[in-house]
Scaffold this motif. Structure first.
Motif, PDB file in Angstrom:
ATOM      1  N   UNK A  62       0.787  -1.233   0.000  1.00  0.00           N
ATOM      2  CA  UNK A  62       0.000   0.000   0.000  1.00  0.00           C
ATOM      3  C   UNK A  62       0.811   1.271   0.000  1.00  0.00           C
ATOM      4  N   UNK A  63       1.907   1.294   0.736  1.00  0.00           N
ATOM      5  CA  UNK A  63       2.694   2.526   0.802  1.00  0.00           C
ATOM      6  C   UNK A  63       3.301   2.863  -0.560  1.00  0.00           C
ATOM      7  N   UNK A  64       3.638   1.839  -1.332  1.00  0.00           N
ATOM      8  CA  UNK A  64       4.217   2.065  -2.653  1.00  0.00           C
ATOM      9  C   UNK A  64       3.155   2.527  -3.645  1.00  0.00           C
ATOM     10  N   UNK A  71       2.535   2.160  -9.853  1.00  0.00           N
ATOM     11  CA  UNK A  71       1.955   2.522 -11.153  1.00  0.00           C
ATOM     12  C   UNK A  71       3.030   3.042 -12.104  1.00  0.00           C
ATOM     13  N   UNK A  72       3.921   3.889 -11.613  1.00  0.00           N
ATOM     14  CA  UNK A  72       4.957   4.450 -12.484  1.00  0.00           C
ATOM     15  C   UNK A  72       5.928   3.375 -12.966  1.00  0.00           C
ATOM     16  N   UNK A  76       6.525   2.368 -16.789  1.00  0.00           N
ATOM     17  CA  UNK A  76       7.873   2.403 -17.351  1.00  0.00           C
ATOM     18  C   UNK A  76       8.203   1.086 -18.053  1.00  0.00           C
ATOM     19  N   UNK A  77       7.960  -0.023 -17.376  1.00  0.00           N
ATOM     20  CA  UNK A  77       8.290  -1.323 -17.961  1.00  0.00           C
ATOM     21  C   UNK A  77       7.323  -1.744 -19.075  1.00  0.00           C
ATOM     22  N   UNK A  78       6.227  -1.001 -19.230  1.00  0.00           N
ATOM     23  CA  UNK A  78       5.359  -1.197 -20.388  1.00  0.00           C
ATOM     24  C   UNK A  78       5.815  -0.340 -21.561  1.00  0.00           C
ATOM     25  N   UNK A  79       6.948   0.350 -21.391  1.00  0.00           N
ATOM     26  CA  UNK A  79       7.528   1.133 -22.479  1.00  0.00           C
ATOM     27  C   UNK A  79       7.063   2.572 -22.560  1.00  0.00           C
ATOM     28  N   UNK A  80       6.322   3.030 -21.567  1.00  0.00           N
ATOM     29  CA  UNK A  80       5.844   4.409 -21.578  1.00  0.00           C
ATOM     30  C   UNK A  80       6.935   5.352 -21.090  1.00  0.00           C
ATOM     31  N   UNK A  82       7.998   7.961 -18.973  1.00  0.00           N
ATOM     32  CA  UNK A  82       7.455   8.628 -17.785  1.00  0.00           C
ATOM     33  C   UNK A  82       8.596   9.260 -16.983  1.00  0.00           C
ATOM     34  N   UNK A  83       8.211  10.091 -16.034  1.00  0.00           N
ATOM     35  CA  UNK A  83       9.144  10.704 -15.086  1.00  0.00           C
ATOM     36  C   UNK A  83       8.801  10.160 -13.700  1.00  0.00           C
ATOM     37  N   UNK A  84       9.837   9.913 -12.923  1.00  0.00           N
ATOM     38  CA  UNK A  84       9.633   9.435 -11.553  1.00  0.00           C
ATOM     39  C   UNK A  84       9.732  10.575 -10.537  1.00  0.00           C
ATOM     40  N   UNK A  85       9.785  11.821 -11.004  1.00  0.00           N
ATOM     41  CA  UNK A  85      10.022  12.965 -10.117  1.00  0.00           C
ATOM     42  C   UNK A  85       8.930  13.207  -9.084  1.00  0.00           C
ATOM     43  N   UNK A  86       7.763  12.605  -9.262  1.00  0.00           N
ATOM     44  CA  UNK A  86       6.679  12.812  -8.297  1.00  0.00           C
ATOM     45  C   UNK A  86       6.766  11.869  -7.095  1.00  0.00           C
TER      46      UNK A  86
END
Length: 188
Positions: A62-64, A71-72, A76-80, A82-86
């Protein structure tokens, strides 16, 4: 008078994304580490002794989810791209290491930089070797994209998770022109 150590609660959860297991670790403040399969889903004892000598582990997906990490990483591993900055981070390392790691956060998806360029970007142009060493200690691979850093000769040079994984991550981002002439022992 004896000082009591504050027990730090460390949450963990293992995700299977990108055809491998990644164990996520967090404090209540944010993500602290991501372990590769090669780490066997454990935190390094010396790292824990330094930063959390008194700790307890709790399995908690849950914390993740709350941090947005699950979700990020799946995206990412689905090839999208994305940014992890959030994602909130709770970085445990020296001030210099943290400076290097935050420099990694500035490398955009699908881009690569050399160790020298990373050193220059954080205002430490003479510290290329130290930047490489800090890069090799990055506790948050993928999220702080150390795989996007290559040698000045245009090769992979090394990766704690292995050169094959580094190539896979770069390929996922559309980077296929980087050779694997580096050596596994260089853990930058």
């Amino acid at each position: 008078m004896t000082q009591t150590l504050k027990t730090i609660e460390i949450f963990h959860h293992t995700l299977n994304v990108g055809n491998r297991d990644w164990t996520l670790w967090a404090s209540k403040k944010g993500l602290i580490r991501i372990s590769y399969q090669e780490d066997q889903g454990v935190l390094p004892a010396s790292w824990l002794k330094t930063y959390a000598p008194s700790h307890q582990f709790s399995e908690d997906a849950g914390i993740f989810d709350q941090f947005g990490a699950t979700k990020l990483l799946e995206s990412y591993f689905n090839g999208e791209p994305i940014s992890f900055n959030s994602i909130p981070l709770d970085l445990w390392g020296t001030p210099f290491q943290q400076e290097v790691w935050m420099g990694l956060a500035g490398i955009p998806h699908g881009a690569i930089v050399t160790y020298k360029e990373l050193a220059v970007s954080i205002g430490r142009p003479q510290a290329v070797r130290a930047v490489g060493a800090a890069n090799g200690q990055n506790p948050l691979p993928v999220v702080l994209p150390c795989h996007r850093v290559i040698g000045t000769n245009g090769t992979l040079t090394g990766y704690r998770g292995g050169l094959k994984l580094k190539q896979e991550l770069l390929k996922l981002e559309g980077i296929t022109n980087v050779g694997a002439a580096g050596h596994e022992r260089f853990a930058f």
